[in-house]
Scaffold this motif. Structure first.
Motif, PDB file in Angstrom:
ATOM      1  N   LEU A  88      -5.892   4.602   3.742  1.00 35.16           N
ATOM      2  CA  LEU A  88      -6.626   3.281   3.642  1.00 35.16           C
ATOM      3  C   LEU A  88      -7.986   3.448   3.875  1.00 35.16           C
ATOM      4  N   ALA A 145       0.725  -1.425  -0.071  1.00 38.94           N
ATOM      5  CA  ALA A 145      -0.027  -0.020   0.064  1.00 38.94           C
ATOM      6  C   ALA A 145       0.922   1.427  -0.129  1.00 38.94           C
ATOM      7  N   ILE A 166      -1.595  -6.917   4.296  1.00 37.56           N
ATOM      8  CA  ILE A 166      -0.818  -5.974   3.714  1.00 37.56           C
ATOM      9  C   ILE A 166       0.420  -6.285   4.073  1.00 37.56           C
ATOM     10  N   GLY A 209       3.550  -1.255   3.906  1.00 36.76           N
ATOM     11  CA  GLY A 209       2.784   0.138   3.613  1.00 36.76           C
ATOM     12  C   GLY A 209       3.814   1.032   3.788  1.00 36.76           C
ATOM     13  N   VAL A 255      -9.398   2.932   0.498  1.00 34.14           N
ATOM     14  CA  VAL A 255      -9.659   1.454   0.105  1.00 34.14           C
ATOM     15  C   VAL A 255     -10.995   0.728   0.605  1.00 34.14           C
ATOM     16  N   THR A 263     -10.276  -4.883  -2.855  1.00 35.21           N
ATOM     17  CA  THR A 263      -9.793  -4.294  -1.950  1.00 35.21           C
ATOM     18  C   THR A 263     -10.044  -5.191  -0.431  1.00 35.21           C
ATOM     19  N   CYS A 280      -0.260  -3.165   8.217  1.00 36.76           N
ATOM     20  CA  CYS A 280       0.814  -3.856   7.664  1.00 36.76           C
ATOM     21  C   CYS A 280       1.855  -4.311   8.537  1.00 36.76           C
TER      22      CYS A 280
END
Length: 383
Positions: A91, A36, A109, A112, A94, A102, A135
């Motif tokens: 986020l 991300a 994730i 990040g 997202v 998504t 993340c």
């Protein structure tokens, strides 16, 4: 009557052993990788993505435009079926998109990247906290440091940039931030203006090291505009491994498994396809036929009790054969040819084998476990 090495030979059991060791050595290419890239519009996320992936302006992956706000909405970059990059202001964007892609992305994730630019803004802390909660690893990037070039002193110091970096660290309550420049990807720029890439190497290296700890570095590496450094790393790691394996009982199976795993890794790096152990092993006879004496010695020696002299000789042979073999595979794949092109494999292996033998003879014992020394040798025999 004493048994000979030939009495111990069983082709089927040998290659079964190789396959088992191969599974232990080869990366799991079936994993997924989600990254991300979060930051406000015009923070330079698209340019940073291109710089991270070593892209040229002509082969830029993410769109970059002269006007602010080119990337105003969520952008999903599906590099392949296992690797996704999401470029988004945050986020929350997202989450609000709420598609199958998504939702799946948010479950895991891996990396990040928070991209900031300009003067420090404490409100960015909320985006950092959100990334840290979702993340496995987070990297903070201060982009567009070229904006501070006019403040640079003749000795290279830049107090204005240093002050901004310190402010961001204080406001975000972080220990490390990566000051970078990724200028020049705008397609509207005159073609004679070069890319200005600064600070990205260190960021990329730390991301790669993190992904390597998770066995996911090659998933991203195969999308790099320049794969040469990654190919050399694969070969260098294999050479360090076979050096030690030459001293083990039954060394032939260990060495062969290392060679096969490296071939599979190079194949994935350049093609994105997964090579089975049987398919990788099927390539070996071409090399074996071209280095029959050396391979025979390695095979016989692997059944003998440990002996310093023969082990040193075996290590030298293993290193030169492996160096020539994997350099050949790299050359063929990088040229876009197929590993099934037997005559090409033979001719390039013969060429690299002579160079590898001469180079290994001049390698000091202290360099046998030095990956950087091996990378230098790979460069040398490619010249």
């Amino acid at each position: 009557m004493a048994q000979t090495a030939a009495d111990n030979w069983n082709e089927s059991s040998f290659f079964e052993s190789v396959e088992a060791k191969f599974e232990e050595k080869v990366p799991d290419f079936s994993k997924t990788l989600n990254i991300a890239i979060i930051g406000r519009v015009s923070a330079g996320k698209s340019s940073l993505i291109n710089a991270l992936l070593k892209r040229s302006r002509k082969k830029a992956l993410a769109e970059v435009g002269a006007e602010s706000g080119v990337t105003t909405n969520l952008k999903v970059l599906r590099l392949d079926e296992r690797v996704r990059l999401i470029d988004s202001p945050g986020l929350d964007d997202v989450r609000s998109e709420n598609s199958d892609v998504t939702r799946e992305f948010l479950k895991r994730i891996d990396v990040g990247i928070l991209v900031v630019s300009g003067s420090s803004d404490a409100s960015q802390k909320k985006y950092l906290v959100d990334l840290q909660e979702h993340c496995d690893s987070v990297f903070i990037v201060l982009n567009k440091i070229d904006d501070y070039d006019r403040f640079a002193r003749p000795n290279g110091d830049n107090p204005a940039l240093e002050k901004v970096v310190d402010q961001w660290k204080q406001d975000l309550q972080i220990q490390k931030i990566y000051p970078v420049c990724a200028f020049g990807y705008d397609q509207d720029l005159p073609p004679d203006i070069p890319l200005d890439i600064r600070g990205v190497y260190g960021l990329r290296e730390d991301i790669e090291n993190f992904l390597a700890s998770k066995g996911k570095d090659l998933l991203l590496a195969r999308h790099m505009g320049d794969k040469e450094s990654y190919a050399k790393s694969i070969i260098a790691a294999a050479l360090v491994a076979v050096t030690g394996e030459a001293f083990l009982p039954g060394s032939a199976a260990f060495i062969t498994a290392t060679q096969v795993a490296a071939i599979a890794s190079l194949y994935y790096l350049y093609t994105g396809e997964i090579l089975s152990p049987k398919a990788a092993i099927a390539i070996l006879p071409t090399f074996i036929a071209e280095s029959a004496r050396g391979n025979l010695f390695l095979w016989v020696q692997s059944f003998l009790p440990p002996n310093g002299i023969t082990n040193l000789a075996a290590a030298g042979i293993a290193m030169s054969i492996t160096l020539a073999m994997l350099t050949t595979v790299k050359f063929v794949l990088a040229s876009g040819a197929k590993l099934q092109e037997e005559e090409l494999l033979k001719s390039k292996f013969q060429y690299f084998r002579k160079k590898a033998e001469n180079s290994v003879k001049n390698l000091a014992l202290s360099e046998w476990n030095d990956r950087e020394a091996w990378k230098g040798m790979i460069d040398a025999i490619n010249q």
